[in-house]
Design an enzyme around this catalytic site. Sequence first.
Site, PDB file in Angstrom:
ATOM      1  CB  VAL A 236      -0.946   0.018   1.224  1.00  0.00           C
ATOM      2  CG1 VAL A 236      -1.936  -1.119   1.161  1.00  0.00           C
ATOM      3  CG2 VAL A 236      -0.170  -0.016   2.534  1.00  0.00           C
ATOM      4  NE  ARG A 237       7.144   0.730   1.950  1.00  0.00           N
ATOM      5  CZ  ARG A 237       8.058  -0.223   2.036  1.00  0.00           C
ATOM      6  NH1 ARG A 237       8.470  -0.812   0.933  1.00  0.00           N
ATOM      7  NH2 ARG A 237       8.543  -0.583   3.200  1.00  0.00           N
ATOM      8  CB  ALA A 238       1.442   2.708  -4.862  1.00  0.00           C
TER       9      ALA A 238
END
Length: 539
Positions: A236-238
Amino acid sequence: MIYPWTAVVGQDALKRALTLTAIDPSIGGVLVQGPRGVAKTTLARALAELVPGQFVELPLGASEERVTGSLDLGAALQGAEVRFQPGLLARAHDGVLYVDEVNLLPDALIDLLLDAAASGRNVVERDGISHTHAARFVLVGTMNPEEGELRPQLTDRFGLSVDAEGRIEPAERAVIITRRLSFDADAAAFRTTYDAAQATLKARITRARELLPRIALESALQAITERCHAANVEGVRADLAMLRAARAHAALHERTSITDEDIEAVAELALRHRRRTPPRGGSPSGGSAPPRGPSQGNTPDGQAFGALEAVPVRAMPAPRLPLWLTAPTGSAEPRRRGRGRTRASRGARAALDRIGSVDWFATLSRTPRVLVLRARRAPPRALWVLALDCSASMLRHDALAHAKGVARAFAAQAHRAGAQVTVLSFGADRTALASSARDHRTTRDEALDALPAGGNTPLAAALREAYALCREDEDRHHRIILLTDGRTREHVEAPGDVDLTVIDCERTPVKLGRARTLATTLHAHYLHVDNLRGATSSR
């Protein structure tokens, strides 16, 4: 003097990414890829004038203590209390921390920088000292992909990524040169021309920073998560980076909510280095394999094809490799016969490798004083040499196409393991360096696809050349992967003490088994190429 930001022509995506990260450093830094001479460093330096802090450049040879901070040796030697001496992260607070050629930094140091950039603080836990200080800065890492890539795990941790434009149109070039000449002739007068524009932009960034906490994130959450899911990104870094960047973009335009325009403006910046496009089938480059040369008789070493023109062969899709072939480099002694090393000599080498310089930080902070040695730095990145047989006999039954696909799989695995890859081809009585360790993976894949087949099999020369490449830097862990059908009339011997794997590429109905015999002679690992096409986890 610093070249003013507002005088820089073009590079709109890079300007946008840097501005947004200046508004909200928790976005997590900007990775800038592109060739030299496209204003990457110029914009990073100019950004420091638009934020409260200063411009701090991190040298490639910097130690961890210099970056994070360390013991005040002067005070410790004078018998005073143990005190913390701030490092580069403290100096960069509220400013810009710039790392040129970030891909050449040790992975552990990049991790440390990214942690601090995302959290806004630096935590130092060392012998005798526990210290935390604010470290809110804009992290800018630049790199030229042709000089080696950053590991995917580290690339993903940069909040935004930009591919700086290398092609500049003639009219734009003329403006850039004219402005640069004016700046070089009288920098002070040139900067005065842009004072008003600089002040306006700085005021916009300041207002955006103040507005940032008042902008709700929830309204844009669904649209952003759907885009990230469609891009097939991992984790979920993006999503977090895109959400924060969209909020910063809204704040820059003095909006109190995130709009579709804000999401569109930042989507590619957050996704370009994380997007994973599912394969569509066929070859990795999207085309179909060209027809092979005419089917002709063949002698064991392919001499019947000696006068045949070189035939282009496109790689088959890269297979998954078995785990025993993809273990992290250097994690264990290579499983080969004929070793002359004893356990005692390996133990002595390991003990010597652990001894490094004195760790004064730990030594002077202990009571009573005990000399503490710092472990040696991690060795240079491992080197994998892929030696690919491109002789005429490899044209039979798509042997070369499958070998190229396996070579791609090894190259991808080496990249994930942080190793460098060199591709050596041999055929038509000669060897050639198809791709060097510094080449970008796109360049390497294109070189693999372009390799033709023809002529005889100079296998002994290829092994000598592969070993010579390994000998250039003996501090590395080396690995040679030899992809061949073994059809040669040469007498071949092991060129030296190196981890060697033979991939048998013989796919004819009647098999001579020469590659298997070769692996036994060389005391090498052995596997047939057909066993790799569906390999998952067994030897």
